[in-house]
Design a protein around this motif. Sequence first.
Motif, PDB file in Angstrom:
ATOM      1  N   GLN A   4       0.820  -1.212   0.000  1.00 11.21           N
ATOM      2  CA  GLN A   4       0.000   0.000   0.000  1.00 11.21           C
ATOM      3  C   GLN A   4       0.852   1.259   0.000  1.00 11.21           C
ATOM      4  O   GLN A   4       0.433   2.306  -0.507  1.00 11.21           O
ATOM      5  CB  GLN A   4      -0.938   0.008   1.215  1.00 11.21           C
ATOM      6  CG  GLN A   4      -1.929  -1.130   1.245  1.00 11.21           C
ATOM      7  CD  GLN A   4      -2.809  -1.173   0.010  1.00 11.21           C
ATOM      8  OE1 GLN A   4      -3.457  -0.198  -0.346  1.00 11.21           O
ATOM      9  NE2 GLN A   4      -2.825  -2.313  -0.668  1.00 11.21           N
ATOM     10  N   LEU A   5       2.063   1.161   0.557  1.00 10.23           N
ATOM     11  CA  LEU A   5       2.970   2.309   0.619  1.00 10.23           C
ATOM     12  C   LEU A   5       3.991   2.288  -0.515  1.00 10.23           C
ATOM     13  O   LEU A   5       4.925   3.085  -0.533  1.00 10.23           O
ATOM     14  CB  LEU A   5       3.685   2.324   1.974  1.00 10.23           C
ATOM     15  CG  LEU A   5       2.758   2.522   3.183  1.00 10.23           C
ATOM     16  CD1 LEU A   5       3.504   2.263   4.482  1.00 10.23           C
ATOM     17  CD2 LEU A   5       2.165   3.926   3.185  1.00 10.23           C
ATOM     18  N   HIS A   6       3.814   1.339  -1.447  1.00  8.10           N
ATOM     19  CA  HIS A   6       4.653   1.234  -2.650  1.00  8.10           C
ATOM     20  C   HIS A   6       6.129   0.990  -2.308  1.00  8.10           C
ATOM     21  O   HIS A   6       7.033   1.613  -2.880  1.00  8.10           O
ATOM     22  CB  HIS A   6       4.512   2.483  -3.526  1.00  8.10           C
ATOM     23  CG  HIS A   6       3.084   2.838  -3.830  1.00  8.10           C
ATOM     24  ND1 HIS A   6       2.268   2.044  -4.605  1.00  8.10           N
ATOM     25  CD2 HIS A   6       2.316   3.884  -3.411  1.00  8.10           C
ATOM     26  CE1 HIS A   6       1.069   2.593  -4.691  1.00  8.10           C
ATOM     27  NE2 HIS A   6       1.068   3.703  -3.968  1.00  8.10           N
ATOM     28  N   LEU A   7       6.352   0.092  -1.349  1.00  5.09           N
ATOM     29  CA  LEU A   7       7.704  -0.285  -0.951  1.00  5.09           C
ATOM     30  C   LEU A   7       7.823  -1.803  -0.948  1.00  5.09           C
ATOM     31  O   LEU A   7       6.814  -2.511  -0.841  1.00  5.09           O
ATOM     32  CB  LEU A   7       8.025   0.243   0.454  1.00  5.09           C
ATOM     33  CG  LEU A   7       8.030   1.755   0.658  1.00  5.09           C
ATOM     34  CD1 LEU A   7       8.146   2.080   2.135  1.00  5.09           C
ATOM     35  CD2 LEU A   7       9.177   2.398  -0.115  1.00  5.09           C
ATOM     36  N   SER A   8       9.054  -2.290  -1.050  1.00  2.00           N
ATOM     37  CA  SER A   8       9.263  -3.721  -0.885  1.00  2.00           C
ATOM     38  C   SER A   8       9.149  -4.048   0.603  1.00  2.00           C
ATOM     39  O   SER A   8       9.468  -3.209   1.453  1.00  2.00           O
ATOM     40  CB  SER A   8      10.639  -4.131  -1.412  1.00  2.00           C
ATOM     41  OG  SER A   8      11.669  -3.583  -0.590  1.00  2.00           O
ATOM     42  N   PRO A   9       8.688  -5.259   0.954  1.00  2.91           N
ATOM     43  CA  PRO A   9       8.548  -5.618   2.374  1.00  2.91           C
ATOM     44  C   PRO A   9       9.836  -5.462   3.173  1.00  2.91           C
ATOM     45  O   PRO A   9       9.815  -4.995   4.318  1.00  2.91           O
ATOM     46  CB  PRO A   9       8.097  -7.080   2.320  1.00  2.91           C
ATOM     47  CG  PRO A   9       7.378  -7.196   1.013  1.00  2.91           C
ATOM     48  CD  PRO A   9       8.160  -6.311   0.079  1.00  2.91           C
TER      49      PRO A   9
END
Length: 301
Positions: free
Chosen positions: A221-226
């Motif tokens: 949702q925040l457009h980042l990799s985990p």
Amino acid sequence: MDEIVKLDSVEAYSKLLGAETLHPLVNVVDFAQLQTLRHCRKNFGFYAIFYKELSCGELSYGRNKYDYQDGTLVFIGPSQIAGVNDGGETLNPKGLVLMFHPDLLYGTSLAKRMKEYSFFSYDSNESLHMSERERRIILNCFQEIREELVHAIDKHSKQIIAANIEVMLNHCVRFYDRQFVTRELPNRDLLGKFEQLINGYFHSEKPQIIGLPSVQYCAEQLHLSPNYFGDLIKKETGKSAQAYIQLAIIERAKEHLMESSDSISEIAYKLGFKYPHHLSRMFKKIAGQTPNDYREQGIIA
């Protein structure tokens, strides 16, 4: 059709680049020695560290400004796919790539530590931007590894090369720590968005539909990799992203316990737990008492 070139070995990628294979399990290629670089999607069967020369000028991170015009590092891990299929090619490319197969690491101290280097699972837009001083250190690491490769291979080569790679990766850990710090204000904004995301999640039907919020869900949702998201939250809060989410869940549980007459089972299902005893277990672990004890204590107070 989006063709993907499968690269199972260091030699396969070296041949694709048109470069000499210096060692079957590890190689350093200077792109400046190549006339062209064909664009294609690649499925890597090994680790790769790309040094890309950029001209991005001065970037403002937090309250500080850093000159990152000299380059950036991108990390690729085994089974990852990278590249583009646009039918094009880059003329007179610049940059470097260090590629090494997991088999190279067997029997070395680095083999046990590779999982610690989480940046191999970062997205390309989460690459490491280096200052001039950091760039010189990393380029020296590339050079040290390449010099060892051009000498005759002997019984010491594997340990020396692995040790040099480990030094390089440790520098990258330090530089990423610096990057997280220098991005202090953007990171705080992200932390605020994370909190808003969690609040919105529990004010929606998602807990009943999806279940408990996961690190992967929040990262997407925040457009980042985990991994990048997890490392950033750890640096900002001192807690893992999973622990941060669990704290948020228990805070919501406390609100329900104090502000409603719902049973523990009803609260558990509202929050997205599959089974009520999972809430009780998490609550006891984090709050130090059972949900019922917490509710009774609040009533007495």
